[in-house]
Design an enzyme around this catalytic site. Structure first.
Site, PDB file in Angstrom:
ATOM      1  N   LYS A  30       0.855  -1.209   0.000  1.00 53.47           N
ATOM      2  CA  LYS A  30       0.000   0.000   0.000  1.00 53.47           C
ATOM      3  C   LYS A  30       0.877   1.239   0.000  1.00 53.47           C
ATOM      4  O   LYS A  30       0.619   2.200  -0.734  1.00 53.47           O
ATOM      5  CB  LYS A  30      -0.888  -0.003   1.239  1.00 53.47           C
ATOM      6  CG  LYS A  30      -1.499   1.352   1.571  1.00 53.47           C
ATOM      7  CD  LYS A  30      -2.315   1.353   2.845  1.00 53.47           C
ATOM      8  CE  LYS A  30      -1.502   1.528   4.087  1.00 53.47           C
ATOM      9  NZ  LYS A  30      -1.081   2.898   4.395  1.00 53.47           N
ATOM     10  N   ASN A  31       1.953   1.214   0.786  1.00 53.60           N
ATOM     11  CA  ASN A  31       2.784   2.413   0.950  1.00 53.60           C
ATOM     12  C   ASN A  31       3.778   2.626  -0.189  1.00 53.60           C
ATOM     13  O   ASN A  31       4.510   3.609  -0.198  1.00 53.60           O
ATOM     14  CB  ASN A  31       3.495   2.393   2.305  1.00 53.60           C
ATOM     15  CG  ASN A  31       2.491   2.581   3.430  1.00 53.60           C
ATOM     16  OD1 ASN A  31       1.338   2.940   3.196  1.00 53.60           O
ATOM     17  ND2 ASN A  31       2.917   2.306   4.648  1.00 53.60           N
ATOM     18  N   CYS A  71      -4.216  12.101  13.271  1.00 52.75           N
ATOM     19  CA  CYS A  71      -4.941  10.829  13.209  1.00 52.75           C
ATOM     20  C   CYS A  71      -4.698  10.132  14.533  1.00 52.75           C
ATOM     21  O   CYS A  71      -4.043  10.666  15.425  1.00 52.75           O
ATOM     22  CB  CYS A  71      -4.465   9.998  12.015  1.00 52.75           C
ATOM     23  SG  CYS A  71      -2.841   9.326  12.257  1.00 52.75           S
ATOM     24  N   ARG A  84       0.895  14.187  12.953  1.00 58.44           N
ATOM     25  CA  ARG A  84       1.154  13.955  11.527  1.00 58.44           C
ATOM     26  C   ARG A  84       1.292  15.259  10.723  1.00 58.44           C
ATOM     27  O   ARG A  84       0.628  15.446   9.712  1.00 58.44           O
ATOM     28  CB  ARG A  84       0.079  13.074  10.898  1.00 58.44           C
ATOM     29  CG  ARG A  84      -0.295  11.821  11.651  1.00 58.44           C
ATOM     30  CD  ARG A  84       0.800  10.782  11.750  1.00 58.44           C
ATOM     31  NE  ARG A  84       1.241  10.256  10.488  1.00 58.44           N
ATOM     32  CZ  ARG A  84       0.655   9.247   9.839  1.00 58.44           C
ATOM     33  NH1 ARG A  84      -0.423   8.705  10.345  1.00 58.44           N
ATOM     34  NH2 ARG A  84       1.138   8.814   8.691  1.00 58.44           N
ATOM     35  N   ASP A 129       5.308   0.266  11.951  1.00 59.38           N
ATOM     36  CA  ASP A 129       4.044  -0.320  11.489  1.00 59.38           C
ATOM     37  C   ASP A 129       3.889  -1.779  11.903  1.00 59.38           C
ATOM     38  O   ASP A 129       2.836  -2.361  11.665  1.00 59.38           O
ATOM     39  CB  ASP A 129       3.948  -0.221   9.964  1.00 59.38           C
ATOM     40  CG  ASP A 129       3.791   1.211   9.499  1.00 59.38           C
ATOM     41  OD1 ASP A 129       3.894   1.461   8.295  1.00 59.38           O
ATOM     42  OD2 ASP A 129       3.596   2.086  10.364  1.00 59.38           O
ATOM     43  N   ARG A 133      -8.387  -0.480   5.183  1.00 65.08           N
ATOM     44  CA  ARG A 133      -7.598   0.585   4.533  1.00 65.08           C
ATOM     45  C   ARG A 133      -6.297   0.018   3.971  1.00 65.08           C
ATOM     46  O   ARG A 133      -5.741   0.545   3.009  1.00 65.08           O
ATOM     47  CB  ARG A 133      -7.248   1.676   5.547  1.00 65.08           C
ATOM     48  CG  ARG A 133      -8.428   2.481   6.020  1.00 65.08           C
ATOM     49  CD  ARG A 133      -7.989   3.666   6.837  1.00 65.08           C
ATOM     50  NE  ARG A 133      -6.983   4.460   6.116  1.00 65.08           N
ATOM     51  CZ  ARG A 133      -6.500   5.616   6.588  1.00 65.08           C
ATOM     52  NH1 ARG A 133      -6.894   6.067   7.757  1.00 65.08           N
ATOM     53  NH2 ARG A 133      -5.610   6.302   5.902  1.00 65.08           N
TER      54      ARG A 133
HETATM   55  C1  EPZ Z   1       4.763   6.755   6.326  1.00 65.48           C
HETATM   56  O1  EPZ Z   1       4.004   7.783   6.932  1.00 65.48           O
HETATM   57  C2  EPZ Z   1       3.826   5.565   6.223  1.00 65.48           C
HETATM   58  N1  EPZ Z   1       2.692   5.923   5.376  1.00 65.48           N
HETATM   59  C3  EPZ Z   1       3.345   5.166   7.618  1.00 65.48           C
HETATM   60  O2  EPZ Z   1       2.538   4.000   7.491  1.00 65.48           O
HETATM   61  C4  EPZ Z   1       4.562   4.823   8.464  1.00 65.48           C
HETATM   62  O3  EPZ Z   1       4.135   4.524   9.770  1.00 65.48           O
HETATM   63  C5  EPZ Z   1       5.522   6.028   8.490  1.00 65.48           C
HETATM   64  O4  EPZ Z   1       5.878   6.403   7.153  1.00 65.48           O
HETATM   65  C6  EPZ Z   1       6.808   5.718   9.254  1.00 65.48           C
HETATM   66  O5  EPZ Z   1       7.445   4.624   8.671  1.00 65.48           O
HETATM   67  C7  EPZ Z   1       2.851   5.942   4.024  1.00 65.48           C
HETATM   68  O6  EPZ Z   1       3.918   5.681   3.508  1.00 65.48           O
HETATM   69  C8  EPZ Z   1       1.645   6.294   3.220  1.00 65.48           C
HETATM   70  P1  EPZ Z   1       6.833  10.122   8.381  1.00 65.48           P
HETATM   71  P2  EPZ Z   1       4.575   9.291   6.950  1.00 65.48           P
HETATM   72  O7  EPZ Z   1       6.674  11.392   7.616  1.00 65.48           O
HETATM   73  O8  EPZ Z   1       5.412   9.545   5.764  1.00 65.48           O
HETATM   74  C9  EPZ Z   1       7.024  13.427  11.759  1.00 65.48           C
HETATM   75  C10 EPZ Z   1       0.635   2.692   7.780  1.00 65.48           C
HETATM   76  O9  EPZ Z   1       0.232   2.128   8.800  1.00 65.48           O
HETATM   77  N2  EPZ Z   1       6.893  14.408  10.666  1.00 65.48           N
HETATM   78  O10 EPZ Z   1       7.997   9.240   8.062  1.00 65.48           O
HETATM   79  O11 EPZ Z   1       3.435  10.190   7.220  1.00 65.48           O
HETATM   80  C11 EPZ Z   1       5.786  12.561  11.924  1.00 65.48           C
HETATM   81  O12 EPZ Z   1       4.833  13.197  12.741  1.00 65.48           O
HETATM   82  C12 EPZ Z   1       1.150   4.101   7.872  1.00 65.48           C
HETATM   83  O13 EPZ Z   1       0.678   2.165   6.640  1.00 65.48           O
HETATM   84  C13 EPZ Z   1       6.959  15.762  10.960  1.00 65.48           C
HETATM   85  O14 EPZ Z   1       7.117  16.149  12.111  1.00 65.48           O
HETATM   86  O15 EPZ Z   1       5.508   9.262   8.221  1.00 65.48           O
HETATM   87  C14 EPZ Z   1       6.348  11.316  12.567  1.00 65.48           C
HETATM   88  O16 EPZ Z   1       6.469  11.522  13.960  1.00 65.48           O
HETATM   89  C15 EPZ Z   1       0.957   4.692   9.253  1.00 65.48           C
HETATM   90  N3  EPZ Z   1       6.821  16.669   9.954  1.00 65.48           N
HETATM   91  C16 EPZ Z   1       7.744  11.195  11.942  1.00 65.48           C
HETATM   92  O17 EPZ Z   1       8.056  12.490  11.430  1.00 65.48           O
HETATM   93  C17 EPZ Z   1       6.636  16.274   8.645  1.00 65.48           C
HETATM   94  O18 EPZ Z   1       6.533  17.151   7.764  1.00 65.48           O
HETATM   95  C18 EPZ Z   1       7.844  10.191  10.801  1.00 65.48           C
HETATM   96  O19 EPZ Z   1       6.772  10.466   9.938  1.00 65.48           O
HETATM   97  C19 EPZ Z   1       6.565  14.892   8.368  1.00 65.48           C
HETATM   98  C20 EPZ Z   1       6.703  13.982   9.390  1.00 65.48           C
END
Ligand code: EPZ
Length: 418
Positions: A22-23, A116, A121, A306, A398
């Site tokens: 999915k990702n 969420c 996020r 995850d 999802r």
């Molecule tokens: C991706 O989310 C995945 N989703 C998530 O999978 C996964 O848990 C996550 O990466 C971590 O591996 C998809 O790929 C669609 P991040 P993403 O940006 O990109 C903070 C699932 O279950 N952050 O790597 O949104 C954020 O809050 C989902 O399939 C900022 O502060 O995660 C988090 O604490 C859930 N500012 C950390 O960084 C930003 O602009 C990592 O988030 C972006 C992120």
């Protein structure tokens, strides 16, 4: 609202096929916006988040068709370079259209993703990186607008913290920017590498994807391409844990063993037998309560956040006390209260869950809170004594394709009830 009814006690035996990631599918679909030629994607899982992304592409003006199991995207006409609130509120990964729309059309208007269940996020890192490529960013009325009428220019980007979709968004912006972009502290997830492989097939010039420093040389335009996305490593890990928690013997097929190495090492330490079963299959057997083994989630190649909830479900019946530390998201222990209703003994202290293994769990009525928490409840229910009803399984839909069918086919007593 659909529920799962699960009666625990059955050991799983047989093959569990893994669907496409999915990702990986979400950024691949967004990447199709970067060209006016058709992009054909194979291995796209039929899950809710993909349907949401496909409807977003149609809203933007692209044509999306499923032909013989492959998704065909034709983005020659992009009338509405925007992602409306109604879509983004259901799936924050809609922010993945920011980069490609800004690069292709010179403007993008995307609803700010709300938080969420697992955390705030924010997308501040996406936005500051796009600004460094020359986009003007404005945030009003709950929307963010990225405008670059004269096109984007290459830049030197350093992410203050590693962000998966932030890296992907920026990759899709940089491929059409004038000049070279260097991304430092980039995410190294397999899904980032898979996206770069698709973009290079489309004519992009990307080097270093999968490492923390990625170099992009901008090109005038991209052309169509055909690509098969990677298998879903989180589904693969969930299935390996399903085999172990039920004291079964399962072979997870169509997976990439390297992508779940951090998990399989921990599972082996805890007493499961994990072995390669061919080029893209792993066999998981277990015939005992697991030993308590600590995990700390980290960005790839560390232990995947995850898979944290699913692994914790297994540790609730371990011999001993394990420490599960969540370093990526600030609120990713929502499953613990529900596991506790099934008899799990878990104490939360900040970013750490202290899990004292119990002899057994008992079935109960529980509620899923997010995608991966729902998977942990399914795993716990398959080993609990008696019947469990899991409510709000739309969270599971999802990101898991036909999960109850796949699990039932290897012996789980699980059915979807309305
Ligand atoms: C991706 O989310 C995945 N989703 C998530 O999978 C996964 O848990 C996550 O990466 C971590 O591996 C998809 O790929 C669609 P991040 P993403 O940006 O990109 C903070 C699932 O279950 N952050 O790597 O949104 C954020 O809050 C989902 O399939 C900022 O502060 O995660 C988090 O604490 C859930 N500012 C950390 O960084 C930003 O602009 C990592 O988030 C972006 C992120």
């Amino acid at each position: 609202m659909d529920k799962f009814k699960i009666v625990g006690g059955a050991s799983l035996h047989g093959e569990l096929p893994v669907s496409g990631s999915k990702n990986s599918a979400l950024p691949a679909l967004a990447a199709a916006l970067l060209t006016d030629e058709p992009v054909i994607l194979h291995g796209i899982p039929r899950v809710k988040d993909i349907a949401t992304m496909e409807s977003l592409l149609v809203h933007i003006g692209a044509a999306v068709e499923l032909q013989n199991g492959a998704v065909h995207v034709d983005a020659r006409n992009l009338e509405r370079p925007e992602a409306p609130y109604e879509v983004v509120k259901t799936m924050r990964a809609s922010s993945l259209v920011l980069g490609p729309l800004a690069a292709r059309t010179g403007r993008a208007r995307v609803s700010m993703p709300g938080g969420c269940a697992i955390g705030a996020r924010p997308i501040n890192l996406h936005l500051s990186a796009l600004e460094q490529l020359g986009a003007t960013i404005e945030q009003t009325h709950g929307y963010v607008e990225a405008v670059a009428p004269g096109g984007l220019r290459g830049g030197n980007i350093h992410f203050d913290r590693i962000t998966v979709t932030g890296t992907e968004d920026l990759l899709m912006a940089a491929v059409l920017a004038r000049g070279e972009t260097i991304i430092r502290n980039a995410a190294r997830e397999p899904e980032v590498k898979d996206l770069a492989e698709l973009l290079n097939k489309m004519g992009a010039k990307i080097e270093g994807a999968g490492t923390s420093i990625i170099r992009v040389t901008g090109v005038e335009r991209l052309h169509g391409a055909e690509h098969t996305i990677i298998p879903d490593r989180i589904e693969a890990g969930t299935f390996l844990l399903a085999g172990a928690i039920t004291n079964g013997d399962v072979t997870v097929t169509g997976c990439n063993p390297e992508h779940v190495a951090a998990l399989t090492i921990k599972m082996t330490q805890a007493g499961a037998e994990i072995e390669n079963a061919g080029a893209n299959a792993l066999r998981a057997r277990c015939c005992r309560r697991p030993r308590a083994v600590d995990v700390t989630t980290e960005e790839y190649p560390g232990f995947a956040t995850d898979l944290q909830a699913q692994y914790m479900a297994w540790m609730t019946i371990a011999q001993g006390i394990s420490f599960v530390t969540e370093t990526i998201f600030e609120n990713r222990f929502m499953h613990t209260q529900e596991l506790a209703r099934m008899g799990a003994n878990i104490r939360i202290e900040g970013r750490q869950a202290i899990v004292a293994g119990e002899d057994c769990l008992t079935g109960a009525q529980v509620i899923a809170s997010d995608l991966r928490a729902s998977a942990s409840l399914v795993l716990a229910a398959m080993v609990a004594k008696g019947e469990t009803i899991i409510d709000r399984v739309y969270h599971m839909d999802r990101g898991y394709e036909r999960i109850e069918e796949k699990l039932a086919a290897v012996g789980a007593d699980i059915e979807r009830i309305r």
